[in-house]
Write an enzyme that holds these catalytic residues in place. Structure first.
Site, PDB file in Angstrom:
ATOM      1  N   ASN A 136     -54.556 -35.285  23.915  1.00  0.00           N
ATOM      2  CA  ASN A 136     -55.058 -36.715  24.538  1.00  0.00           C
ATOM      3  C   ASN A 136     -55.690 -37.038  25.671  1.00  0.00           C
ATOM      4  O   ASN A 136     -55.971 -38.348  26.057  1.00  0.00           O
ATOM      5  CB  ASN A 136     -53.696 -37.726  24.579  1.00  0.00           C
ATOM      6  CG  ASN A 136     -52.452 -37.493  22.690  1.00  0.00           C
ATOM      7  OD1 ASN A 136     -53.802 -37.835  22.210  1.00  0.00           O
ATOM      8  ND2 ASN A 136     -51.539 -37.291  23.055  1.00  0.00           N
ATOM      9  N   ASN A 137     -56.301 -35.414  25.602  1.00  0.00           N
ATOM     10  CA  ASN A 137     -57.351 -36.432  27.124  1.00  0.00           C
ATOM     11  C   ASN A 137     -58.545 -36.314  26.862  1.00  0.00           C
ATOM     12  O   ASN A 137     -59.406 -35.343  26.381  1.00  0.00           O
ATOM     13  CB  ASN A 137     -57.447 -35.072  27.955  1.00  0.00           C
ATOM     14  CG  ASN A 137     -57.780 -35.199  29.469  1.00  0.00           C
ATOM     15  OD1 ASN A 137     -58.612 -36.218  29.313  1.00  0.00           O
ATOM     16  ND2 ASN A 137     -57.647 -34.226  30.571  1.00  0.00           N
TER      17      ASN A 137
ATOM     18  N   ASN B  65     -61.041 -37.212  28.654  1.00  0.00           N
ATOM     19  CA  ASN B  65     -61.658 -36.821  28.870  1.00  0.00           C
ATOM     20  C   ASN B  65     -62.916 -36.033  28.373  1.00  0.00           C
ATOM     21  O   ASN B  65     -63.703 -35.304  27.974  1.00  0.00           O
ATOM     22  CB  ASN B  65     -61.908 -37.306  30.568  1.00  0.00           C
ATOM     23  CG  ASN B  65     -61.890 -38.489  31.764  1.00  0.00           C
ATOM     24  OD1 ASN B  65     -62.923 -39.355  30.660  1.00  0.00           O
ATOM     25  ND2 ASN B  65     -60.658 -38.726  31.962  1.00  0.00           N
ATOM     26  N   LYS B  66     -61.709 -34.830  28.527  1.00  0.00           N
ATOM     27  CA  LYS B  66     -61.660 -33.353  27.783  1.00  0.00           C
ATOM     28  C   LYS B  66     -62.526 -33.161  26.398  1.00  0.00           C
ATOM     29  O   LYS B  66     -62.983 -33.053  25.961  1.00  0.00           O
ATOM     30  CB  LYS B  66     -60.266 -32.652  27.944  1.00  0.00           C
ATOM     31  CG  LYS B  66     -60.021 -32.251  29.036  1.00  0.00           C
ATOM     32  CD  LYS B  66     -59.064 -31.160  28.490  1.00  0.00           C
ATOM     33  CE  LYS B  66     -58.460 -30.448  29.604  1.00  0.00           C
ATOM     34  NZ  LYS B  66     -56.859 -30.146  29.008  1.00  0.00           N
TER      35      LYS B  66
ATOM     36  N   ASP C 172     -54.768 -23.912  26.817  1.00  0.00           N
ATOM     37  CA  ASP C 172     -53.960 -23.482  27.565  1.00  0.00           C
ATOM     38  C   ASP C 172     -54.446 -22.749  28.967  1.00  0.00           C
ATOM     39  O   ASP C 172     -55.380 -21.775  28.618  1.00  0.00           O
ATOM     40  CB  ASP C 172     -52.607 -22.883  27.190  1.00  0.00           C
ATOM     41  CG  ASP C 172     -51.122 -22.914  27.895  1.00  0.00           C
ATOM     42  OD1 ASP C 172     -51.041 -24.517  28.545  1.00  0.00           O
ATOM     43  OD2 ASP C 172     -50.340 -22.634  28.574  1.00  0.00           O
TER      44      ASP C 172
ATOM     45  N   TYR D  11     -54.737 -27.403  41.075  1.00  0.00           N
ATOM     46  CA  TYR D  11     -55.148 -26.385  42.356  1.00  0.00           C
ATOM     47  C   TYR D  11     -55.952 -26.599  43.087  1.00  0.00           C
ATOM     48  O   TYR D  11     -55.890 -25.458  43.928  1.00  0.00           O
ATOM     49  CB  TYR D  11     -54.635 -25.108  42.081  1.00  0.00           C
ATOM     50  CG  TYR D  11     -52.322 -24.653  41.849  1.00  0.00           C
ATOM     51  CD1 TYR D  11     -51.944 -24.607  42.068  1.00  0.00           C
ATOM     52  CD2 TYR D  11     -52.559 -25.175  39.797  1.00  0.00           C
ATOM     53  CE1 TYR D  11     -50.646 -23.949  41.773  1.00  0.00           C
ATOM     54  CE2 TYR D  11     -51.730 -24.848  39.999  1.00  0.00           C
ATOM     55  CZ  TYR D  11     -50.286 -24.705  40.820  1.00  0.00           C
ATOM     56  OH  TYR D  11     -49.132 -24.055  39.811  1.00  0.00           O
TER      57      TYR D  11
ATOM     58  N   LYS E 134     -69.172 -27.442  38.933  1.00  0.00           N
ATOM     59  CA  LYS E 134     -67.516 -26.392  38.661  1.00  0.00           C
ATOM     60  C   LYS E 134     -67.130 -26.664  36.952  1.00  0.00           C
ATOM     61  O   LYS E 134     -66.813 -25.311  36.544  1.00  0.00           O
ATOM     62  CB  LYS E 134     -66.122 -27.748  38.903  1.00  0.00           C
ATOM     63  CG  LYS E 134     -64.429 -27.008  38.522  1.00  0.00           C
ATOM     64  CD  LYS E 134     -63.469 -28.245  38.850  1.00  0.00           C
ATOM     65  CE  LYS E 134     -61.881 -27.052  38.367  1.00  0.00           C
ATOM     66  NZ  LYS E 134     -61.455 -28.477  37.681  1.00  0.00           N
TER      67      LYS E 134
ATOM     68  N   HIS F 286     -63.546 -21.549  34.149  1.00  0.00           N
ATOM     69  CA  HIS F 286     -62.317 -21.228  33.004  1.00  0.00           C
ATOM     70  C   HIS F 286     -62.588 -21.708  32.111  1.00  0.00           C
ATOM     71  O   HIS F 286     -63.084 -21.226  30.664  1.00  0.00           O
ATOM     72  CB  HIS F 286     -60.524 -20.712  33.844  1.00  0.00           C
ATOM     73  CG  HIS F 286     -60.555 -21.718  34.285  1.00  0.00           C
ATOM     74  ND1 HIS F 286     -61.336 -22.412  35.201  1.00  0.00           N
ATOM     75  CD2 HIS F 286     -59.119 -23.037  34.341  1.00  0.00           C
ATOM     76  CE1 HIS F 286     -60.854 -23.632  35.455  1.00  0.00           C
ATOM     77  NE2 HIS F 286     -59.439 -24.272  34.790  1.00  0.00           N
ATOM     78  N   ARG F 287     -62.228 -23.392  31.817  1.00  0.00           N
ATOM     79  CA  ARG F 287     -62.491 -24.249  30.554  1.00  0.00           C
ATOM     80  C   ARG F 287     -63.654 -24.256  30.719  1.00  0.00           C
ATOM     81  O   ARG F 287     -63.821 -24.120  28.771  1.00  0.00           O
ATOM     82  CB  ARG F 287     -61.931 -25.686  31.404  1.00  0.00           C
ATOM     83  CG  ARG F 287     -61.495 -26.336  29.830  1.00  0.00           C
ATOM     84  CD  ARG F 287     -60.726 -27.312  30.628  1.00  0.00           C
ATOM     85  NE  ARG F 287     -60.557 -27.643  31.630  1.00  0.00           N
ATOM     86  CZ  ARG F 287     -59.221 -27.710  32.608  1.00  0.00           C
ATOM     87  NH1 ARG F 287     -58.582 -26.806  32.483  1.00  0.00           N
ATOM     88  NH2 ARG F 287     -59.076 -27.790  33.702  1.00  0.00           N
TER      89      ARG F 287
HETATM   90  P1  IMP Z   1     -53.821 -26.637  31.538  1.00  0.00           P
HETATM   91  O1  IMP Z   1     -53.048 -26.149  30.031  1.00  0.00           O
HETATM   92  O2  IMP Z   1     -54.821 -27.800  30.838  1.00  0.00           O
HETATM   93  O3  IMP Z   1     -52.494 -28.792  31.348  1.00  0.00           O
HETATM   94  O4  IMP Z   1     -53.229 -26.899  33.114  1.00  0.00           O
HETATM   95  C1  IMP Z   1     -52.124 -26.684  33.278  1.00  0.00           C
HETATM   96  C2  IMP Z   1     -51.557 -26.167  34.881  1.00  0.00           C
HETATM   97  O5  IMP Z   1     -52.903 -25.697  35.458  1.00  0.00           O
HETATM   98  C3  IMP Z   1     -52.595 -27.427  35.570  1.00  0.00           C
HETATM   99  O6  IMP Z   1     -51.536 -29.295  35.166  1.00  0.00           O
HETATM  100  C4  IMP Z   1     -52.321 -27.734  36.519  1.00  0.00           C
HETATM  101  O7  IMP Z   1     -52.085 -27.377  37.432  1.00  0.00           O
HETATM  102  C5  IMP Z   1     -53.284 -26.152  36.523  1.00  0.00           C
HETATM  103  N1  IMP Z   1     -55.103 -26.032  36.254  1.00  0.00           N
HETATM  104  C6  IMP Z   1     -55.423 -26.210  35.188  1.00  0.00           C
HETATM  105  N2  IMP Z   1     -56.781 -26.190  34.727  1.00  0.00           N
HETATM  106  C7  IMP Z   1     -57.343 -26.077  36.413  1.00  0.00           C
HETATM  107  C8  IMP Z   1     -58.059 -26.485  36.683  1.00  0.00           C
HETATM  108  O8  IMP Z   1     -59.472 -26.851  36.687  1.00  0.00           O
HETATM  109  N3  IMP Z   1     -58.375 -26.796  38.509  1.00  0.00           N
HETATM  110  C9  IMP Z   1     -57.140 -26.699  39.152  1.00  0.00           C
HETATM  111  N4  IMP Z   1     -55.685 -26.624  38.479  1.00  0.00           N
HETATM  112  C10 IMP Z   1     -55.561 -26.830  37.538  1.00  0.00           C
END
Ligand code: IMP
Length: 191
Positions: free
Chosen positions: A8-9, A11-12, A68, A150, A171, A176-177
């Site tokens: 539901n993000n 921006n993503k 994830d 983080y 970034k 990673h993403r």
């Molecule tokens: P999600 O799966 O994208 O919701 O990420 C899970 C958790 O990992 C987030 O709530 C953050 O604490 C951490 N996280 C994910 N991606 C990043 C990033 O790019 N930078 C810093 N923390 C991240």
């Protein structure tokens, strides 16, 4: 083709939509009327991405992908990993998570870590997994104001600044993403 991004993000969603061919229309969870909490009960990032994608495909009958992400710190045997969002407990709090991580690492000089994003794609009855990894290290204190999670205590390999000192454009190129999404998009373009 309609493809659900299990998020539901917005921006993503927008960021990925802009990278996709026009023939692929991304839908959010809200767009398909999915308002329930999908419990992430797996012990791996791949497993949680799979749970989310499968929930949408099975219940709503859409092609779908879900992601994830976790931060894996080598000296802590991969912690916080799949528990990154709620490392310091509920409700999720980025500041507390960082403090817990810094405390657990204490004066440990071995501070290697990486972020990992797993994407699970369910497409026309088949399942595909894409991983993106960004290697780096955990700083001894916070640096920078940008980003989220983080970012202030993570310094990517080959850089002298933290993620929180980078623009989102800078970034995204190495994150990673960004890497996992690029793999997904390259695959979708040739599909
Ligand atoms: P999600 O799966 O994208 O919701 O990420 C899970 C958790 O990992 C987030 O709530 C953050 O604490 C951490 N996280 C994910 N991606 C990043 C990033 O790019 N930078 C810093 N923390 C991240």
């Amino acid at each position: 083709m309609k493809l659900v991004f299990a998020t539901n993000n917005l921006n993503k969603l927008k960021e990925v939509q802009e990278m996709l061919p026009e023939s692929i229309e991304l839908l959010s969870l809200k767009d398909i009327g999915c308002f329930e909490d999908i419990e992430e009960t797996a012990t791996t990032l791949e497993g949680n991405a799979q749970i989310k994608a499968n929930h949408i495909t099975n219940k709503y009958k859409y092609n779908c992908f879900a992601d994830d992400t976790g931060l894996e710190v080598m000296a802590l045997n991969g912690e916080p990993g799949v528990y990154s969002a709620r490392y310091a407990g509920e409700p999720a709090n980025a500041e507390k998570n960082m403090q817990k991580l810094l405390q657990n690492l204490n004066s440990n000089t071995k501070r290697d870590a990486h972020f990992k994003t797993s994407i699970c794609l369910n497409l026309d009855g088949k399942q595909y997994l894409f991983n993106g990894i960004c290697k780096g290290g955990i700083l001894t204190e916070k640096k920078g104001e940008k980003g989220f999670g983080y970012d202030p205590i993570f310094q990517p390999e080959g850089y002298e600044k933290s993620f929180a000192e980078m623009s989102s454009e800078e970034k995204n190129k190495i994150s990673h993403r960004g890497l996992a999404i690029k793999k997904l998009i390259d695959f979708l373009k040739t599909y």
